[in-house]
Design a protein around this motif. Structure first.
Motif, PDB file in Angstrom:
ATOM      1  N   THR A 192     -71.344 -12.784 -11.424  1.00 49.07           N
ATOM      2  CA  THR A 192     -69.987 -13.187 -11.063  1.00 49.07           C
ATOM      3  C   THR A 192     -69.988 -14.617 -10.543  1.00 49.07           C
ATOM      4  OG1 THR A 192     -70.170 -12.382  -8.783  1.00 49.07           O
ATOM      5  CG2 THR A 192     -69.403 -10.808 -10.456  1.00 49.07           C
ATOM      6  N   SER A 193     -68.851 -15.286 -10.702  1.00 50.68           N
ATOM      7  CA  SER A 193     -68.755 -16.664 -10.260  1.00 50.68           C
ATOM      8  C   SER A 193     -68.968 -16.787  -8.760  1.00 50.68           C
ATOM      9  CB  SER A 193     -67.383 -17.243 -10.636  1.00 50.68           C
ATOM     10  OG  SER A 193     -67.213 -18.541 -10.112  1.00 50.68           O
ATOM     11  N   THR A 211     -72.024 -18.957  -4.305  1.00 49.42           N
ATOM     12  CA  THR A 211     -72.560 -18.818  -2.947  1.00 49.42           C
ATOM     13  C   THR A 211     -74.086 -18.779  -2.962  1.00 49.42           C
ATOM     14  OG1 THR A 211     -72.143 -16.413  -3.105  1.00 49.42           O
ATOM     15  CG2 THR A 211     -70.527 -17.752  -1.909  1.00 49.42           C
ATOM     16  N   GLU A 212     -74.700 -18.269  -4.020  1.00 48.14           N
ATOM     17  CA  GLU A 212     -76.151 -18.363  -4.107  1.00 48.14           C
ATOM     18  C   GLU A 212     -76.578 -19.822  -4.188  1.00 48.14           C
ATOM     19  OE1 GLU A 212     -79.657 -16.102  -6.507  1.00 48.14           O
ATOM     20  OE2 GLU A 212     -78.366 -17.401  -7.722  1.00 48.14           O
ATOM     21  N   ALA A 213     -75.813 -20.643  -4.906  1.00 47.36           N
ATOM     22  CA  ALA A 213     -76.113 -22.079  -4.945  1.00 47.36           C
ATOM     23  C   ALA A 213     -75.966 -22.700  -3.561  1.00 47.36           C
ATOM     24  CB  ALA A 213     -75.201 -22.783  -5.947  1.00 47.36           C
ATOM     25  N   ALA A 267     -73.565 -18.113   3.373  1.00 49.62           N
ATOM     26  CA  ALA A 267     -74.616 -18.237   2.362  1.00 49.62           C
ATOM     27  C   ALA A 267     -75.501 -19.443   2.666  1.00 49.62           C
ATOM     28  CB  ALA A 267     -73.990 -18.365   0.977  1.00 49.62           C
ATOM     29  N   PHE A 268     -74.884 -20.556   3.018  1.00 55.82           N
ATOM     30  CA  PHE A 268     -75.647 -21.757   3.366  1.00 55.82           C
ATOM     31  C   PHE A 268     -76.581 -21.467   4.542  1.00 55.82           C
ATOM     32  CE2 PHE A 268     -75.997 -25.456   6.169  1.00 55.82           C
ATOM     33  CZ  PHE A 268     -76.625 -26.361   5.324  1.00 55.82           C
ATOM     34  N   GLN A 269     -76.066 -20.821   5.588  1.00 58.75           N
ATOM     35  CA  GLN A 269     -76.892 -20.545   6.755  1.00 58.75           C
ATOM     36  C   GLN A 269     -77.994 -19.536   6.446  1.00 58.75           C
ATOM     37  OE1 GLN A 269     -74.018 -19.575   9.941  1.00 58.75           O
ATOM     38  NE2 GLN A 269     -74.511 -21.570  10.814  1.00 58.75           N
ATOM     39  N   GLU A 270     -77.730 -18.615   5.541  1.00 57.15           N
ATOM     40  CA  GLU A 270     -78.766 -17.657   5.159  1.00 57.15           C
ATOM     41  C   GLU A 270     -79.948 -18.384   4.526  1.00 57.15           C
ATOM     42  OE1 GLU A 270     -79.216 -13.403   2.773  1.00 57.15           O
ATOM     43  OE2 GLU A 270     -77.256 -14.321   3.072  1.00 57.15           O
ATOM     44  N   GLY A 271     -79.662 -19.329   3.640  1.00 56.89           N
ATOM     45  CA  GLY A 271     -80.734 -20.118   3.058  1.00 56.89           C
ATOM     46  C   GLY A 271     -81.440 -20.969   4.095  1.00 56.89           C
ATOM     47  N   PHE A 284     -78.182 -11.732  -3.468  1.00 53.44           N
ATOM     48  CA  PHE A 284     -76.880 -12.051  -4.056  1.00 53.44           C
ATOM     49  C   PHE A 284     -76.573 -11.167  -5.263  1.00 53.44           C
ATOM     50  CE2 PHE A 284     -77.642 -15.466  -1.250  1.00 53.44           C
ATOM     51  CZ  PHE A 284     -76.385 -15.916  -0.869  1.00 53.44           C
ATOM     52  N   GLY A 285     -77.010  -9.906  -5.157  1.00 54.49           N
ATOM     53  CA  GLY A 285     -76.709  -8.931  -6.192  1.00 54.49           C
ATOM     54  C   GLY A 285     -75.385  -8.240  -5.948  1.00 54.49           C
ATOM     55  N   ARG A 286     -75.225  -7.084  -6.546  1.00 52.70           N
ATOM     56  CA  ARG A 286     -73.934  -6.383  -6.507  1.00 52.70           C
ATOM     57  C   ARG A 286     -73.528  -5.941  -5.113  1.00 52.70           C
ATOM     58  NH1 ARG A 286     -73.844  -2.482 -11.908  1.00 52.70           N
ATOM     59  NH2 ARG A 286     -73.913  -4.188 -13.455  1.00 52.70           N
ATOM     60  N   GLY A 287     -74.467  -5.727  -4.224  1.00 55.01           N
ATOM     61  CA  GLY A 287     -74.127  -5.258  -2.889  1.00 55.01           C
ATOM     62  C   GLY A 287     -73.707  -6.353  -1.929  1.00 55.01           C
ATOM     63  N   ARG A 288     -73.674  -7.586  -2.373  1.00 54.06           N
ATOM     64  CA  ARG A 288     -73.312  -8.692  -1.492  1.00 54.06           C
ATOM     65  C   ARG A 288     -71.874  -8.538  -0.996  1.00 54.06           C
ATOM     66  NH1 ARG A 288     -76.044 -12.802   1.280  1.00 54.06           N
ATOM     67  NH2 ARG A 288     -74.510 -14.370   1.896  1.00 54.06           N
TER      68      ARG A 288
END
Length: 395
Positions: free
Chosen positions: A111-112, A117-119, A178-182, A194-198
């Motif tokens: 998904t977009s 958010t993974e990026a 997402a940024f802070q997680e990275g 960042f799979g389906r359960g996100r």
């Protein structure tokens, strides 16, 4: 080599198991307002017209397209971002686009909103590397992290955008989290989480009334929502013996029981009272940020009441860290339906982030701890995603 290329040249094999292949199409720095398209006979990234990158930056990869596997950007736009939100924000934008180049080599979420958010997460891992002093050309100082988070507000989708829309990038909270997680957990977390359960907080408006109000309740209704949702959430945690503190507003002068006459948020243990300054805090937070900013504010001293009834300290930095984390937990619970008839509206969790960045550094609001806005948002994020285990409520 750029710092991004150096970083991913080192990290990519460790995280994904293969060498990193450099960008084949390179970079296109364009001034769209003054560009002559004839200077780019094959276009810029993936053959795009150089004028189309105005106020934007993008990575593209497309089979058989010219200049594929490249990053194109409007350099004037990035300069404007830097002047408003700090010198590092242009580098953050580029790191996000480079995150898409990483995805192109290993596969992106379907998904977009998950891909974008993974990026952001991947950009966070590089930013941490820079902050740790590992980069040769890029520098980031700790105080600048707050400006980075403020800059993300400009990069979010419009409030009311649905998660499933084709170009969805995420809410303010989705992107900051997402940024802070990275930043905190490294590229492995970006790879795995960042799979389906996100969980994403971005959601569409469900009624014309919500569109008209931007999802904000009237002030009087907001008071009712706060009075209802805070006890509903914490009774489930503390149990039947929980004695909900009274919530009262005051006008600049806190009640006599307050530990400090300068505080805008107070908890009086002897009177089991939570108070907030309507003039100096509630009104500006509500008017400038939105309704849930005030709910977030009141949840902080309310968290002290919860800690007190659990037999835990209500003073010092550990208590402050805990209550900010608990505020994130409270928000997640209301979102999940624990508030009964009241629920989260689009943009509400974004307002929590805005409140912590705008007011959290004031000792009248968050006393007893020397925490940056970045740290406060990170604590809130931990409570939202990880629950009470992250909030130090063990005895």
């Amino acid at each position: 080599m750029t710092d991004l290329e150096v970083y991913w040249g080192e990290q990519f094999p460790e995280v994904f198991g293969t060498p990193f292949e450099p960008l084949q199409g390179g970079y296109f720095s364009v001034d769209p307002e003054n560009v002559d398209p004839s200077e780019y006979p094959n276009g810029i990234g993936c053959g795009s017209d150089p004028r189309d990158v105005e106020n934007n930056a993008f990575y593209c990869v497309a089979p058989d397209a010219p200049n594929s596997d490249s990053i194109s950007y409007d350099r004037a736009f990035l300069a404007e971002l830097g002047s408003e939100f700090g010198r590092f924000i242009p580098a953050l934008v580029m790191a996000h686009e480079f995150g898409h180049a990483v995805q192109a080599r290993v596969g992106a979420p379907s998904t977009s909103i998950a891909a974008e958010t993974e990026a952001d997460c991947l950009a966070g891992t590089w930013t941490r590397w820079v902050a740790d002093g590992e980069a040769q050309h890029s520098v980031l100082r700790t105080p600048e992290l707050d400006d980075l988070l403020r800059g993300y507000l400009l990069l979010r989708d419009p409030v009311g955008t649905g998660q499933g829309e084709q170009q969805a990038h995420g809410s303010y909270f989705d992107r900051v989290a997402a940024f802070q997680e990275g930043f905190d957990s490294g590229a492995e977390a970006c790879r795995d989480n960042f799979g389906r359960g996100r969980v994403f907080t971005q959601q569409p408006f469900l009624s014309d009334e919500d569109v008209a109000t931007g999802g904000n309740a009237s002030y009087s209704l907001l008071r009712t929502i706060i009075d209802a949702t805070l006890p509903a959430v914490w009774e489930q945690v503390v149990g039947r013996d929980f004695d909900p503190p009274a919530i009262e507003a005051f006008d600049e002068d806190p009640p006599r029981c307050a530990p400090d006459a300068e505080l805008d948020l107070v908890y009086c243990a002897d009177e089991n009272l939570v108070g907030f300054d309507e003039t100096d805090l509630a009104a500006p937070a509500y008017e400038e940020l939105g309704d849930f900013a005030l709910a977030t504010a009141v949840s902080l001293p309310y968290g002290l009441a919860v800690r007190d009834q659990l037999g835990l300290s209500t003073e010092g930095e550990d208590a402050v860290r805990s209550t900010v984390c608990m505020s994130g937990f409270y928000t997640a619970q209301v979102r999940a339906g624990a508030g009964g008839e009241y629920s989260i509206s689009p943009g509400d969790v974004d307002e929590s982030v805005q409140f912590l960045l705008a007011f959290g550094g004031e000792p009248e609001v968050v006393p007893g701890a020397d925490l940056t806005g970045f740290q406060l948002v990170d604590l809130f994020r931990s409570g939202f995603f990880e629950g009470l285990d992250a909030c130090g409520l063990e005895g």
